[in-house]
Design an enzyme around this catalytic site. Structure first.
Site, short mmCIF file in Angstrom:
data_model
loop_
_atom_site.label_atom_id
_atom_site.label_comp_id
_atom_site.label_asym_id
_atom_site.label_seq_id
_atom_site.Cartn_x
_atom_site.Cartn_y
_atom_site.Cartn_z
N ASP A 70 -1.40 0.48 -5.52
CA ASP A 70 -0.19 1.32 -5.39
C ASP A 70 0.99 0.84 -5.08
OD1 ASP A 70 -1.96 4.67 -4.72
OD2 ASP A 70 -3.39 2.54 -4.60
N ARG A 78 1.24 -2.66 -2.21
CA ARG A 78 0.47 -3.39 -2.31
C ARG A 78 1.06 -4.92 -2.33
NH1 ARG A 78 -1.56 -0.42 0.22
NH2 ARG A 78 -2.42 1.87 -0.74
N ARG A 140 6.75 9.60 1.70
CA ARG A 140 6.06 9.72 0.01
C ARG A 140 6.18 10.45 -1.03
NH1 ARG A 140 -0.13 9.25 -0.01
NH2 ARG A 140 0.17 8.13 -1.63
N LYS A 170 1.31 11.30 -9.72
CA LYS A 170 0.59 12.34 -8.18
C LYS A 170 1.09 13.31 -7.47
CE LYS A 170 0.30 7.62 -5.84
NZ LYS A 170 -0.27 6.28 -5.05
N HIS A 171 0.21 13.89 -6.67
CA HIS A 171 -1.26 13.36 -6.37
C HIS A 171 -1.35 15.62 -7.16
CE1 HIS A 171 -0.64 11.38 -3.31
NE2 HIS A 171 -1.84 10.24 -3.39
N HIS A 183 -7.35 11.84 3.01
CA HIS A 183 -8.74 10.86 3.12
C HIS A 183 -9.77 10.94 3.95
CE1 HIS A 183 -4.18 8.34 2.21
NE2 HIS A 183 -5.80 8.05 1.73
N ASP A 254 -8.59 10.38 -7.85
CA ASP A 254 -7.90 10.02 -6.41
C ASP A 254 -8.97 9.15 -6.11
OD1 ASP A 254 -6.40 8.79 -3.93
OD2 ASP A 254 -5.25 10.74 -4.35
#
Length: 502
Positions: A70, A78, A140, A170-171, A183, A254
């Site tokens: 990501d 990352r 985001r 996404k998503h 999550h 995901d």
């Protein structure tokens, strides 16, 4: 009817624990694994070490392996997990509203990914942030207007893919109207087909029209369409994405480790349901996959035996993933277009972050002043992780940091010590204070003690202009290193020179 190891492996994207590839994942790669998903905890310290210590050993086993992560820029990174992203995220880019700049940022991220040996980027978010208090999307997203999000989604995809890095929108079919973080809990979205078509789908259509190689499903439930999460819904994956929108590339899930999926279906059950729904590449999540792969293989074989999954469907998924691997194979993409370069020789991420600043009642410093900072620490969501944020590092790099204080979440205002009023400015750094009662209460209390303090909010900026009498606030539209550096320049009157590396 049995599915051999290589066929099932060809549809799986697991992760591993540790700084270097584990023996089990090297063996799995040799046995047909589609790829590996990297997280911040996999990254060894030191420039250049990602390729040397991580991706090169993986590619020595399987040169065309999909190596994914990501890399959204801004809050979710990352590559720069230990210092913060050198690129602003979607909220900042959407506010600047320059699709050429968004394309340049996408291309710059692709250069960094290719340099590290990464060929699949799990970005951009194509979610329309139609609910301002959304706890997981926020900065985001490119914004709350479908047309703007669509334009920038397409530009970002083009920037990544013209340099040979596969993009992922996404998503699907849109996470922007959720009240909960997927999550931890399964969000329900009250969208009928007409509203979905008008608000959430335009950015995905734009990404598909731009040639995006992959679409990631969201763990969200649209009760008007199906009672199942989108990731596990044939009506949504096959009916809506494939048949109605005409997408022919790879559908990724995901991460299955997210609580609302794994708690009910488990890794094996969820993988089977996702494949049956029409997904091609199953992302297991950050949990070490050594013990998860056998569970998935057993579940697939059991489903084949029961007839709830067909060998033809698994083979179709593996074939689509193989096509993506071939397109993104670094050896075949060595001559990829270099893409549009940065503006004026400056770091393109910093150029974009400067343009994204929203200032209310804070004059630009012109005297090279120093600043004290008080940061109200917040608990990051799982997508962001523990990447650093705040003004301390860039102010220190500019020679403008007088002192830095961190305040733990929940601290009562009387217990917060303020730096001395010694002529240096005081910046209180927050993150989306509008939606956090604790941050708002602390800010009110601190302003009574230091009316001259400047608030630096590294969360979303308000949609409407603030009233004239609102407190002095600088909005960065994200918490990446680029966003922080742009704010530090503005507040200190000093200009960053050279590469944005701290």
């Amino acid at each position: 009817m049995r599915a051999d190891t290589a066929l099932v492996n060809a549809c799986l994207l697991p992760a591993y624990a540790g700084r270097s590839p584990a023996d089990w994942i090297l063996r799995a790669a040799d046995e047909g694994l589609a790829g590996v998903c990297l997280f911040g905890t996999n990254f060894p310290p030191g420039a250049g070490s990602l390729r040397e210590e991580v991706t090169a050993p993986l590619r020595a086993v399987r040169p065309d392996l999909l190596i994914a992560l990501d890399e959204e820029g801004g809050d979710v990174t990352r590559l720069d997990y230990r210092r913060g992203s050198v690129y602003p995220g979607n909220h900042a880019l959407g506010a600047v509203a320059d699709v050429a700049l968004t394309r340049q940022v996408g291309a710059a991220i692709a250069r960094d990914l290719r340099a590290g040996g990464v060929n699949l980027c799990l970005a951009p978010c194509a979610d329309v942030n139609s609910r301002p208090d959304n706890p997981i999307i926020g900065v985001r997203s490119f914004g709350d207007r479908p047309d703007l999000v669509a334009r920038h989604t397409a530009a970002y995809v083009q920037g990544l893919q013209e340099l040979g890095v596969a993009a992922t929108v996404k998503h699907f079919p849109g996470h922007g109207d959720t009240r909960t973080d997927s999550h931890s809990e399964l969000p329900d979205i009250d969208r009928d087909a007409a509203s979905l078509d008008a608000v959430d789908l335009p950015p995905f259509r734009a990404g598909i029209a731009a040639g995006v190689k992959a679409v990631m499903t969201g763990h969200i439930r649209l009760s008007h369409l199906d009672g199942l999460p989108a990731t596990l819904s044939r009506r949504i994956v096959t009916g809506l994405l494939r048949e109605r929108l005409g997408f022919r590339g790879v559908v990724l899930t995901d991460a299955l480790e997210m609580a609302p999926i794994v708690r009910r279906w488990g890794y094996g059950g969820a993988a089977v349901a996702a494949l049956a729904a029409g997904a091609d590449l199953v992302v297991l999540g950050a949990t070490d996959g050594e013990k998860l792969l056998p569970e998935v293989h057993d579940a697939v074989q059991e489903a084949l035996d029961r007839g709830t999954l067909t060998l033809e469907r698994v083979a179709e998924a593996a074939c689509r993933v193989a096509s993506l691997r071939a397109w993104a194979d670094p050896a075949r993409r060595a001559d990829a277009d270099t893409g549009p370069g940065p503006s004026g020789g400056e770091p393109v991420g910093l150029v974009a972050a400067r343009r994204a600043l929203l200032v209310h009642g804070v004059p630009r410093a012109a005297d090279g002043r120093r600043l004290h900072t008080v940061r109200l620490a917040t608990v990051a969501n799982m997508a962001v992780g523990e990447a650093p944020w705040g003004l301390d590092a860039p102010l220190r790099g500019l020679g403008a940091l007088a002192s830095a204080t961190d305040v733990a979440p929940g601290t009562e205002p009387p217990a917060i010590g303020l730096p001395p009023d010694d002529g240096a400015a005081l910046a209180v750094v927050v993150r989306d204070a509008e939606h956090d009662p604790w941050q708002r209460a602390v800010l009110r209390a601190l302003r009574t003690r230091r009316p001259d303090l400047i608030t630096v909010d590294m969360g979303p900026a308000p949609v409407r202009p603030l009233p004239d009498d609102a407190p002095a606030t600088l909005f960065t539209r994200g918490a990446g290193l680029a966003n922080a550096t742009a704010a530090a320049e503005y507040l200190s009157g000093r200009v960053w020179r050279g590469p944005l590396r701290i």
